[in-house]
Enzyme design. Structure first.
Site, PDB file in Angstrom:
ATOM      1  N   ASP A 195       0.780  -1.230  -0.006  1.00  0.00           N
ATOM      2  CA  ASP A 195       0.092  -0.013  -0.031  1.00  0.00           C
ATOM      3  C   ASP A 195       0.877   1.323   0.042  1.00  0.00           C
ATOM      4  O   ASP A 195       2.119   1.225   0.618  1.00  0.00           O
ATOM      5  CB  ASP A 195      -0.949   0.110   1.057  1.00  0.00           C
ATOM      6  CG  ASP A 195      -2.006  -0.824   1.143  1.00  0.00           C
ATOM      7  OD1 ASP A 195      -2.311  -1.239   0.014  1.00  0.00           O
ATOM      8  OD2 ASP A 195      -2.754  -0.980   2.231  1.00  0.00           O
ATOM      9  N   LYS A 217      -4.011   2.642  -2.472  1.00  0.00           N
ATOM     10  CA  LYS A 217      -5.164   3.061  -2.758  1.00  0.00           C
ATOM     11  C   LYS A 217      -5.093   4.819  -2.093  1.00  0.00           C
ATOM     12  O   LYS A 217      -4.472   5.177  -1.045  1.00  0.00           O
ATOM     13  CB  LYS A 217      -6.353   2.697  -1.859  1.00  0.00           C
ATOM     14  CG  LYS A 217      -6.581   1.022  -2.388  1.00  0.00           C
ATOM     15  CD  LYS A 217      -7.504   0.468  -1.223  1.00  0.00           C
ATOM     16  CE  LYS A 217      -7.884  -0.935  -1.795  1.00  0.00           C
ATOM     17  NZ  LYS A 217      -8.875  -1.462  -0.806  1.00  0.00           N
ATOM     18  N   MET A 324      -8.726   8.953   7.472  1.00  0.00           N
ATOM     19  CA  MET A 324      -9.260   9.127   6.073  1.00  0.00           C
ATOM     20  C   MET A 324     -10.514   9.968   6.290  1.00  0.00           C
ATOM     21  O   MET A 324     -11.392  10.137   5.490  1.00  0.00           O
ATOM     22  CB  MET A 324     -10.038   7.587   5.698  1.00  0.00           C
ATOM     23  CG  MET A 324      -8.467   6.787   5.458  1.00  0.00           C
ATOM     24  SD  MET A 324      -9.014   5.114   4.999  1.00  0.00           S
ATOM     25  CE  MET A 324      -9.939   4.409   6.466  1.00  0.00           C
TER      26      MET A 324
END
Length: 396
Positions: A195, A217, A324
């Site tokens: 990641d 991502k 996030m």
């Protein structure tokens, strides 16, 4: 290594080994020989309690008497450790009968030497210290620690152990916060599926033969869907590869570690989970903010910033940590105030925690959205809401 010698590994399973003596050295050697599967015979008028226990269990044979020349019959190896002239007698008899002799306290007169040994998974470390047992032990411990910490190459080239997947939490990005177990697995990997939030600088340490698959991502941009990531893990493991899924933070804290584990297990792939230092706690700590603090906050909630906020405890004594959620900051602040939170509740936005680019923006529920927008705050960021934010050095 003594002159004229050659290190070798011998198979002792089922083979007779004689131990002459019953003290500390004899006991340690007896233990090691039993672990190696040898048929151990101890000869000594007296012996340690441990040797007595092994004899009572039938694991070793103990003759409670002094050494006799005939004791060497059928032996492949002898360890003598009486700290008496008997050791010289045993060594001479062994030489005449062509039996390898480990001579306690006198390596120069021995025909075999017992190295300092450690095992790390399927690797055996054996170090001879030139007759100095303490020196050999210190070197063995240092090499074992380097192997366990992933500092030495562990990747299989032949005799491959078979396909497997390790879900490794890489922490918030600083390579120093990756666990030693995580580093060790990286050193063994054939394939690393990574990641963008993991400690990607560690990839530079990998062998050029290791395949790196980037499935990183970003907010609202998932070029590799989760089902495809699961398929990649399973496909490589089914091909017999050792696969490490290197994820940011902890794979089980608002990540997809559980989904990936289930996908691998459904395909019959062995899976190991290595927890990571979660950004939910470590990034606030990097900004000087404990998520709990005596007299200030006794609990905390971690969420992604996408959930409904109305059910959260109201009050600054309960810390809210959002992952996030920086893009929804204005909406989140409004929803919290509408749910009953005080508009003056302190808030901190910590961008790129544990990196040289770390930046902390503070405010209240009433002001944080404007303050974050003014500096251009963006992911990756962790938002902390609650009275603990006042403990930050950045609080005015």
């Amino acid at each position: 290594m003594p002159s004229g010698s050659l290190p070798v590994t011998v198979r002792l399973t089922g083979r007779r080994v004689l131990v002459v003596g019953g003290g500390h050295v004899a006991t340690r050697r007896t233990h090691a020989l039993v672990e190696a599967g040898a048929d151990v015979v101890v000869v000594s008028p007296e012996a340690s309690a441990r040797i007595g226990e092994l004899a009572d269990l039938g694991v070793v044979t103990w003759h409670r008497r002094g050494y006799e020349t005939g004791d060497l019959t059928g032996a492949w190896l002898v360890q003598t450790a009486t700290d008496s002239p008997i050791d010289d007698v045993v060594a001479r008899d062994a030489e005449e009968r062509q039996v390898w002799c480990l001579k306690g306290g006198d390596p120069d007169a021995a025909t075999a030497w017992f190295p300092a040994i450690a095992e790390v998974d399927d690797i055996t470390i054996a170090i001879s210290g030139g007759g100095d047992a303490r020196r050999a032990s210190q070197l063995r411990d240092a090499v074992a620690a380097s192997l366990q910490g992933g500092e030495l190459p562990l990747r299989h080239r032949t005799h491959h152990p078979g396909g497997s997947v390790a879900l490794v939490g890489g922490g918030p990005g600083d390579p120093g916060l990756l666990t030693s177990r995580g580093r060790r697995l990286l050193a063994e990997a054939d394939v690393v599926v990574v990641d963008r939030l993991g400690p990607v600088s560690l990839l530079d340490e990998l062998s050029p033969e290791v395949e790196v698959v980037d499935v990183g991502k970003r907010p609202d941009h998932h070029p590799v869907p989760q089902d495809e990531i699961n398929r990649i893990l399973v496909e490589h493991a089914q091909a017999g590869k050792v696969v490490v899924r290197l994820k940011g933070g902890d794979p089980y804290v608002l990540g997809r570690g559980g989904e990936e584990r289930l996908a691998c297990e459904a395909a019959g792939i062995p899976v190991e989970v290595v927890p990571g230092v979660t950004s939910a706690i470590s990034v606030p700590a990097a900004a000087g903010i404990p998520v709990t603090h005596r007299g200030v906050a006794t609990g905390f909630t971690v969420l992604t910033g996408h959930e409904e906020l109305g059910q959260l405890p109201v009050g600054g004594d309960h810390t809210i940590v959002m992952l996030m959620g920086v893009r929804r900051l204005a909406t989140t602040a409004t929803e919290l105030v509408e749910a009953g939170h005080d508009p003056q509740t302190p808030v901190a936005v910590i961008e790129r925690g544990w990196t040289d680019e770390q930046r902390v923006t503070v405010g209240t529920l009433a002001t944080i959205a404007e303050a974050a927008a003014a500096v251009g705050a963006r992911a990756p960021a962790v938002t902390v809401i609650g009275d603990v934010v006042r403990l930050s050095p950045d609080w005015p």
